[in-house]
Design a protein around this motif. Sequence first.
Motif: not given
Length: 402
Positions: A65, A125, A345, A349
């Motif tokens: 991420s 991810v 983001n 993750g």
Amino acid sequence: MSVHKKVSAAMIIPIFVTFFTMGFVDFVGTATNFVKEDLTLQSWQASLFTTMVFLWFFIFSLPASYCMNKYGRRATVLISIAITVSACVFPIIAYAITGMPKGGKLVLMVLSFILLGIGNAFMQVSLNPLIANLVSGERYSSTISAGQFVKAISSFSAPLVAAWLGSAFGAWWVMYVIFLVISVVAFVWLYNDKIEEEERTAPDISFGDTLGLLKDSVILLCFIGIICHVGIDAGVNTYAPQFLMDAHEGLAASAAAYTTSIYFAFRTIGFAVGMWALLKFSNKVTVAICSTCVALSVVFFLLFTTIAPQNWVLYIGLALVGFGNSNVFSLMFSIAGLHMPERQNEISGLMIMGLIGGAILPPIMGAVSGLVGGQLGAALVLVVPACYLIYLATHPRKLGEI
């Protein structure tokens, strides 16, 4: 989340090809059974292969991420494909070189599984958030399911092709040659794809701050939901052939590999239905349907491993869990991402860290099976994640449902 531009087929197709590449990780269950037979490994030893793949989701999800924040989502996806390409090379070396000792094969396969896990962690991810640059929030869940549908085609077809290669030519490992070619195509195609990524407006936060997002109850419940989803997925993927082999003494791994494809076939159907259902029905309804199917599947697994070892009982269980478990990831991922869109983001993750479930459940299933003396132990372990999904279905407001 808003749409910034029109999306052309030329932009979206390379992403779906990459989703197909993402499905290579699901081949680990089939590969584990072949390697176990080739190298004469015990069940608990072979189950560690799954751990080697999924452990890296826990370790590399947050670094991935951060990589997205620094280099962009598309660049991170390209990195993931490059790692996947390297993962496909080692099995080819292990089996194509005649006279390779068993110890050498084992080392090369372990390296392959490790790299496959790392590459897939980066891919999972970054690929789902990349979709956010192309579609609106209302279509986000269904588009993820569309990508997962493409991934499921890969997952479904690979065991069948490998079983055919194994029975016809004694070379199941040629599957990795096919994987290698497709991965290179995906890399080149996506590299030349022109996707305008939105500017990231959220400030940088630390590793501890990212984990701190789990203090939010919705994020936490979705995170645990993904752990359960992937644990079920990896567990069934790995142990479906062993269920059948345990019921039919002397059955070879190549002859039992089709059971994994039954699971993936119905998972593929589930994704196809999900693309439509997630647009038509609320998350409350779809979570309830998915959870019910998973719970019923565990009942059939328990029946098969106790009083009804008929093949059709196992097939029904595989069909139910494949269909029911298919869209749990899309639901949990999208609910969490839309709950805090400004942290997408970081939440991506976190959610992919939940894939550690694939490293946790199969070894536990193997250990309990060893204690019980049969695959009933593996079926009993599946009761736990199934009960959690039922809990989410019966408490929809905890996921922010109205």
